[in-house]
Design a protein around this motif. Structure first.
Motif, PDB file in Angstrom:
ATOM      1  N   LEU A 181       0.839  -1.201   0.000  1.00  0.00           N
ATOM      2  CA  LEU A 181       0.000   0.000   0.000  1.00  0.00           C
ATOM      3  C   LEU A 181       0.876   1.254   0.000  1.00  0.00           C
ATOM      4  CD1 LEU A 181      -2.741   1.399   0.234  1.00  0.00           C
ATOM      5  CD2 LEU A 181      -2.625   1.081   2.707  1.00  0.00           C
ATOM      6  N   GLU A 182       1.961   1.209   0.781  1.00  0.00           N
ATOM      7  CA  GLU A 182       2.840   2.395   0.841  1.00  0.00           C
ATOM      8  C   GLU A 182       3.415   2.716  -0.528  1.00  0.00           C
ATOM      9  OE1 GLU A 182       4.008   0.024   4.335  1.00  0.00           O
ATOM     10  OE2 GLU A 182       2.052   0.297   3.381  1.00  0.00           O
ATOM     11  N   ASP A 192       1.222   9.809  -5.166  1.00  0.00           N
ATOM     12  CA  ASP A 192       1.782  11.136  -4.887  1.00  0.00           C
ATOM     13  C   ASP A 192       2.583  11.641  -6.068  1.00  0.00           C
ATOM     14  OD1 ASP A 192       0.701  11.309  -2.435  1.00  0.00           O
ATOM     15  OD2 ASP A 192       2.519  10.844  -1.304  1.00  0.00           O
ATOM     16  N   ARG A 193       3.378  10.753  -6.642  1.00  0.00           N
ATOM     17  CA  ARG A 193       4.217  11.134  -7.775  1.00  0.00           C
ATOM     18  C   ARG A 193       3.355  11.556  -8.964  1.00  0.00           C
ATOM     19  NH1 ARG A 193       8.163   7.918 -10.645  1.00  0.00           N
ATOM     20  NH2 ARG A 193       6.692   6.219 -10.334  1.00  0.00           N
ATOM     21  N   ARG A 194       2.306  10.796  -9.208  1.00  0.00           N
ATOM     22  CA  ARG A 194       1.453  11.126 -10.356  1.00  0.00           C
ATOM     23  C   ARG A 194       0.767  12.477 -10.177  1.00  0.00           C
ATOM     24  NH1 ARG A 194       0.130   5.503 -10.082  1.00  0.00           N
ATOM     25  NH2 ARG A 194      -1.959   5.838  -9.251  1.00  0.00           N
ATOM     26  N   PHE A 195       0.458  12.818  -8.930  1.00  0.00           N
ATOM     27  CA  PHE A 195      -0.274  14.061  -8.659  1.00  0.00           C
ATOM     28  C   PHE A 195       0.634  15.244  -8.354  1.00  0.00           C
ATOM     29  CE2 PHE A 195      -4.902  13.637  -8.513  1.00  0.00           C
ATOM     30  CZ  PHE A 195      -5.075  12.272  -8.648  1.00  0.00           C
ATOM     31  N   VAL A 204      -6.764   8.047  -2.647  1.00  0.00           N
ATOM     32  CA  VAL A 204      -6.113   7.609  -1.411  1.00  0.00           C
ATOM     33  C   VAL A 204      -7.061   6.697  -0.634  1.00  0.00           C
ATOM     34  CG1 VAL A 204      -5.278   8.356   0.851  1.00  0.00           C
ATOM     35  CG2 VAL A 204      -4.570   9.597  -1.205  1.00  0.00           C
ATOM     36  N   LYS A 205      -8.305   7.160  -0.502  1.00  0.00           N
ATOM     37  CA  LYS A 205      -9.296   6.359   0.234  1.00  0.00           C
ATOM     38  C   LYS A 205      -9.525   5.025  -0.452  1.00  0.00           C
ATOM     39  CE  LYS A 205     -12.164   9.736   2.592  1.00  0.00           C
ATOM     40  NZ  LYS A 205     -12.999  10.758   1.961  1.00  0.00           N
ATOM     41  N   TYR A 206      -9.655   5.088  -1.781  1.00  0.00           N
ATOM     42  CA  TYR A 206      -9.921   3.866  -2.540  1.00  0.00           C
ATOM     43  C   TYR A 206      -8.793   2.847  -2.329  1.00  0.00           C
ATOM     44  CZ  TYR A 206     -10.284   0.537  -6.278  1.00  0.00           C
ATOM     45  OH  TYR A 206     -10.331  -0.639  -6.957  1.00  0.00           O
ATOM     46  N   LEU A 207      -7.550   3.308  -2.453  1.00  0.00           N
ATOM     47  CA  LEU A 207      -6.415   2.386  -2.320  1.00  0.00           C
ATOM     48  C   LEU A 207      -6.352   1.790  -0.924  1.00  0.00           C
ATOM     49  CD1 LEU A 207      -3.543   4.182  -4.281  1.00  0.00           C
ATOM     50  CD2 LEU A 207      -4.766   2.102  -4.917  1.00  0.00           C
ATOM     51  N   LYS A 208      -6.567   2.637   0.078  1.00  0.00           N
ATOM     52  CA  LYS A 208      -6.509   2.141   1.459  1.00  0.00           C
ATOM     53  C   LYS A 208      -7.562   1.059   1.679  1.00  0.00           C
ATOM     54  CE  LYS A 208      -4.282   5.909   3.847  1.00  0.00           C
ATOM     55  NZ  LYS A 208      -4.471   7.160   4.580  1.00  0.00           N
ATOM     56  N   ARG A 209      -8.730   1.323   1.139  1.00  0.00           N
ATOM     57  CA  ARG A 209      -9.813   0.369   1.340  1.00  0.00           C
ATOM     58  C   ARG A 209      -9.561  -0.924   0.569  1.00  0.00           C
ATOM     59  NH1 ARG A 209     -14.328   1.197  -1.010  1.00  0.00           N
ATOM     60  NH2 ARG A 209     -13.802   3.384  -1.259  1.00  0.00           N
ATOM     61  N   SER A 210      -9.188  -0.794  -0.723  1.00  0.00           N
ATOM     62  CA  SER A 210      -9.080  -2.007  -1.535  1.00  0.00           C
ATOM     63  C   SER A 210      -7.842  -2.822  -1.166  1.00  0.00           C
ATOM     64  CB  SER A 210      -9.059  -1.664  -3.019  1.00  0.00           C
ATOM     65  OG  SER A 210      -7.866  -1.001  -3.341  1.00  0.00           O
ATOM     66  N   ALA A 262      -4.852   9.413 -13.197  1.00  0.00           N
ATOM     67  CA  ALA A 262      -4.823   9.333 -11.736  1.00  0.00           C
ATOM     68  C   ALA A 262      -4.715   7.876 -11.297  1.00  0.00           C
ATOM     69  CB  ALA A 262      -6.075   9.971 -11.148  1.00  0.00           C
ATOM     70  N   SER A 263      -5.413   6.997 -12.005  1.00  0.00           N
ATOM     71  CA  SER A 263      -5.415   5.600 -11.584  1.00  0.00           C
ATOM     72  C   SER A 263      -4.108   4.910 -11.954  1.00  0.00           C
ATOM     73  CB  SER A 263      -6.607   4.865 -12.197  1.00  0.00           C
ATOM     74  OG  SER A 263      -6.216   4.201 -13.364  1.00  0.00           O
TER      75      SER A 263
END
Ligand code: FE2
Ligand code: FE2
Lengths: 113, 287
Positions: free
Chosen positions: A68-69, A76-79, A96-102, B229-230
């Motif tokens: 996840l990290e 972060d890099r993409r944004f 961020v929320k999506y990744l943490k959850r999935s 973004a994805s």
């Protein structure tokens, strides 16, 4: 639980949801939740045009083994060019929320080992 | 100086003799008018007479970007997708073929944007979802042309992106005095694509330039931003573009809608990956 393309399934993976013909999620399931996949079963699903299945755990790591990290760092890099913008930052927060959850729901990669 | 460079490039790029060979039937398609009932049947007949082309069109028509379960014949595709869409798929099929083989990353980016655009359009209940998907599939087609026609410049562009950490269109403007959106527009014009397809291609980085199809252009813009973004696919640079306020407002988006779009999109991207893997698998076995 992870949704993966049928092409990436392997013997021994366990179905986490019922499988339906044409991925339609209606009608009679052709294969029940909890079934352990075998080579012949995978071939059969392929013949029935099943594109993807839900399996237990998180057995497939798309770009090598990613934690996840790592994924948050990539995000972060993409944004990095647009973090000053409030609209685009909304999208960042959603991801961020999506990744943490999935990634979090099965305890991440430790379970895959 | 820059204008000269640009015009020179336009000439090179638009020289049809050196464009990827378009199937002979495509020229015939362009002579038929689109709204005439008899030419719809005529068109289906012409396309069906070229088996390889039909197969490629049907493959694209069955891609996750359109969300139909199965499109089995060309006339079926004409009915479900519309004449415009089938015509643009015919026109661009050889370019998609090049993308599938030589730039898998860009191919996956394009498919991903197609799927995202279709999802947004359906969610918002917009008309002409198939046209929107098609415009999205084609939105970065200028990149393929640049890579075909100016491979030296393409290498330079990639170097600039790496060294200066800029968006691909910024690097393209520095090296070529134009960018892939404009090149895509030249191509769309030379193919006589309707402006509901050419505007999203031309203005997906700046929707305020779109005069007649601001909504469609905004959908493609948003779909492009979300796919970047994805992190799905590879469009040449990995930087997420800024969401344009004008696009957000034109579509009346809100936070809740965005959450749903991301959620549903991420679920669908698995199928997109599968579709792309399958194509590469079939290419590998057939040579
Ligand atoms: Fe672009
Ligand atoms: Fe793009």
């Amino acid at each position: 639980m992870q949704k993966i393309p049928l092409m990436l399934t392997k013997e021994g993976m366990v179905l986490a949801r019922d499988v339906f013909r044409n991925d339609s999620a209606t009608g009679i399931p052709i294969c029940g939740k909890g079934t352990v996949l075998t080579e012949s079963l995978i071939t059969r699903l392929d013949h029935m045009d099943v594109q993807s299945v839900y399996v237990s755990g998180h057995p497939v790591w798309a770009d090598g083994d990613r934690s996840l990290e790592d994924m948050l760092q990539d995000l972060d890099r993409r944004f990095e060019k647009v973090r000053h913008d409030s609209l685009t930052t909304k999208l960042y927060d959603i991801y961020v929320k999506y990744l943490k959850r999935s990634m979090g729901d099965d305890g991440g990669r430790r379970e895959a080992e | 100086m820059d204008d000269e460079k640009r015009n020179e490039l336009k000439k090179i790029i638009m020289d049809t003799k050196t464009l990827p060979t378009l199937p002979g039937v495509v020229n015939k398609l362009n002579t038929l008018s689109e709204n005439d009932k008899s030419s719809v049947q005529e068109m289906a007949k012409i396309v069906s007479s070229d088996q390889a082309l039909s197969a490629r069109i049907l493959r694209l028509a069955n891609s996750p970007s359109y969300g139909f379960y199965r499109v089995s014949t060309i006339s079926n595709a004409m009915i479900l997708l519309g004449v415009n869409v089938v015509k643009s798929l015919a026109l661009s099929s050889s370019i998609f073929e090049i993308m599938e083989k030589n730039s898998v990353g860009l191919w996956e980016h394009s498919l991903g944007v197609g799927v995202a655009a279709n999802l947004i359009a359906r969610k918002l209940g917009l008309p002409e979802c198939e046209e929107i998907s098609t415009a999205a599939l084609l939105h970065d087609i200028g990149k393929v042309i640049i890579s075909l026609k100016c491979s030296d410049a393409e290498r330079e562009i990639h170097r600039v992106i790496r060294e200066k950490r800029v968006y691909s269109w910024e690097a393209e403007r520095e090296i070529l005095a134009t960018d892939h959106a404009e090149v895509g527009n030249w191509l769309a014009k030379s193919w006589f694509l309707p402006d509901k397809l050419s505007e999203p291609i031309a203005y997906h980085h700046d929707v305020t330039l779109s005069e007649n199809h601001r909504i469609k252009t905004s959908v493609v813009h948003m779909a492009d931003v979300i796919i970047k973004a994805s992190g799905f696919g590879n469009s040449g640079d990995y930087f997420v573009p800024q969401i344009q306020k004008e696009a957000w407002n034109a579509l009346k988006l809100d936070d809740q809608l965005m959450v749903e779009i991301v959620e549903e999109l991420e679920d669908k991207l698995v199928e997109v990956k599968n579709f792309s893997l399958e194509l590469q698998g079939s290419d590998a076995t057939t040579g």
